[in-house]
Motif scaffolding. Structure first.
Motif, PDB file in Angstrom:
ATOM      1  N   GLY A 264      81.621  40.866  30.967  1.00 31.61           N
ATOM      2  CA  GLY A 264      83.054  40.713  31.157  1.00 31.61           C
ATOM      3  C   GLY A 264      83.422  39.536  32.042  1.00 31.61           C
ATOM      4  O   GLY A 264      82.657  38.585  32.219  1.00 31.61           O
ATOM      5  N   LEU A 265      84.595  39.622  32.614  1.00 35.13           N
ATOM      6  CA  LEU A 265      85.096  38.537  33.457  1.00 35.13           C
ATOM      7  C   LEU A 265      84.407  38.480  34.807  1.00 35.13           C
ATOM      8  O   LEU A 265      84.601  37.514  35.550  1.00 35.13           O
ATOM      9  CB  LEU A 265      86.610  38.689  33.631  1.00 35.13           C
ATOM     10  CG  LEU A 265      87.432  38.504  32.351  1.00 35.13           C
ATOM     11  CD1 LEU A 265      88.917  38.710  32.622  1.00 35.13           C
ATOM     12  CD2 LEU A 265      87.187  37.130  31.736  1.00 35.13           C
TER      13      LEU A 265
ATOM     14  N   GLU B 160      87.010  48.260  26.192  1.00 34.32           N
ATOM     15  CA  GLU B 160      86.917  47.439  24.983  1.00 34.32           C
ATOM     16  C   GLU B 160      87.088  48.273  23.721  1.00 34.32           C
ATOM     17  O   GLU B 160      87.760  47.839  22.770  1.00 34.32           O
ATOM     18  CB  GLU B 160      85.576  46.707  24.958  1.00 34.32           C
ATOM     19  CG  GLU B 160      85.421  45.665  26.048  1.00 34.32           C
ATOM     20  CD  GLU B 160      86.436  44.550  25.937  1.00 34.32           C
ATOM     21  OE1 GLU B 160      86.569  43.954  24.842  1.00 34.32           O
ATOM     22  OE2 GLU B 160      87.117  44.267  26.951  1.00 34.32           O
TER      23      GLU B 160
ATOM     24  N   ASP C 246      86.319  34.905  25.251  1.00 33.65           N
ATOM     25  CA  ASP C 246      86.982  34.532  26.503  1.00 33.65           C
ATOM     26  C   ASP C 246      86.987  35.652  27.534  1.00 33.65           C
ATOM     27  O   ASP C 246      87.084  35.391  28.734  1.00 33.65           O
ATOM     28  CB  ASP C 246      88.419  34.074  26.228  1.00 33.65           C
ATOM     29  CG  ASP C 246      88.475  32.664  25.665  1.00 33.65           C
ATOM     30  OD1 ASP C 246      87.399  32.040  25.525  1.00 33.65           O
ATOM     31  OD2 ASP C 246      89.583  32.183  25.362  1.00 33.65           O
ATOM     32  N   ASP C 247      86.893  36.909  27.074  1.00 34.85           N
ATOM     33  CA  ASP C 247      86.902  38.020  28.035  1.00 34.85           C
ATOM     34  C   ASP C 247      85.493  38.400  28.482  1.00 34.85           C
ATOM     35  O   ASP C 247      85.306  39.405  29.168  1.00 34.85           O
ATOM     36  CB  ASP C 247      87.631  39.234  27.464  1.00 34.85           C
ATOM     37  CG  ASP C 247      86.893  39.882  26.298  1.00 34.85           C
ATOM     38  OD1 ASP C 247      85.917  39.269  25.791  1.00 34.85           O
ATOM     39  OD2 ASP C 247      87.279  40.993  25.887  1.00 34.85           O
TER      40      ASP C 247
END
Length: 273
Positions: free
Chosen positions: A113-114, A192, A142-143
């Motif tokens: 994840g981020l 998610e 992107d995440d």
């Protein structure tokens, strides 16, 4: 291997009457790799990722062997579960007009994840896998997860459905592969999967069972016989089966049967946090 989902004699297997092809998982690149690495600079490759070649070649053979199926189910467990994410667009090329159902068993696209978004990029570089991401899916990771590629496939393909099964604190994926704690992996997984279900409520469903076990479609790890290295302690990895992988009274085998039958009970279920 005669694992449960491949066993034509097992009544609990909803795919027991299907024609089947089995793709061995052998190079560690989640069926996405096309790269070699010479780690000690001696002029010989030490690590060879050929997963993408293996996958695409297998799909060519399958399409030739079964040219006009009425439906196609692509199932993968563990690394093969992640592989279904990559394989879905390629499978659609091989079979452009038939309904496709994906069964992703314990490879749900979760990464770090981020908290560590570069992890996915490092994997892609390691595997040489940038080609598996379509240009229109440029922001898919992107995440910091691979779940964006599942979202992209569902957006592009109205004749596609995806079922994901996982134990919420899967030790093999969450801890051994990703290096996350059980609660960290569970939080990513629930977030998610819920997001994908909200985006595609009729065509994406999940079954998230409590515990730290790994996979639910093969049963005992001994079904792999000589494919398991002697160095691996088979007692260390707990694999579940189609009847004991469950959320409450909903067993994985019957849940997948509901998917095949178009039963309204094929919906998302998750163990209480």
């Amino acid at each position: 291997p005669n694992g449960e989902v491949l066993n034509p004699e097992l009544e609990a297997n909803p795919f027991r009457t299907f024609d089947m092809a089995f793709l061995p998982y052998c190079d560690g690149s989640l069926f996405a790799g096309d790269a070699t690495h010479d780690d000690d600079d001696d002029g010989e490759d030490d690590r060879i990722h050929a997963g993408l070649r293996n996958l695409s070649a297998a799909l060519d053979v399958i399409a030739e062997e079964f040219p006009e199926p009425s439906r196609v189910v692509l199932a993968g467990a563990s690394g093969g579960g992640y592989g279904t994410i990559v394989a879905t667009p390629l499978l659609r090329v091989a079979f452009p007009d038939v309904p496709i159902d994906i069964v992703n068993d314990s490879g749900p696209g979760i990464a770090r994840g981020l908290s560590e978004p570069e992890f996915i990029g490092q994997l892609i570089d390691e595997f040489g896998a940038s080609r598996v991401f379509p240009p229109s899916c440029a922001d898919c990771i992107d995440d910091g997860h691979l779940t964006g590629l599942m979202d992209w496939s569902l957006q592009q393909d109205p004749n596609l459905r995806i079922a994901v099964f996982s134990f919420v604190r899967d030790f093999v994926i969450g801890t051994m592969f990703l290096g996350l704690s059980g609660p960290e992996y569970e939080a990513f997984l629930r977030e998610e999967m819920s997001e994908l279900n909200e985006l595609h409520p009729e065509r994406f469903q999940y079954l998230l069972a409590s515990g730290v076990s790994h996979t639910g479609t093969f049963g005992d790890i001994t079904v792999f016989g000589g494919l398991i290295p002697d160095s691996l302690d088979s007692d260390f990895i707990d694999l579940a089966g189609l009847e004991d992988a469950a959320v409450g009274d909903v067993k994985l085998g019957e849940w997948l049967g509901w998917m095949l039958a178009g039963d309204e009970r094929w919906t998302s279920y998750a163990a209480e946090p």
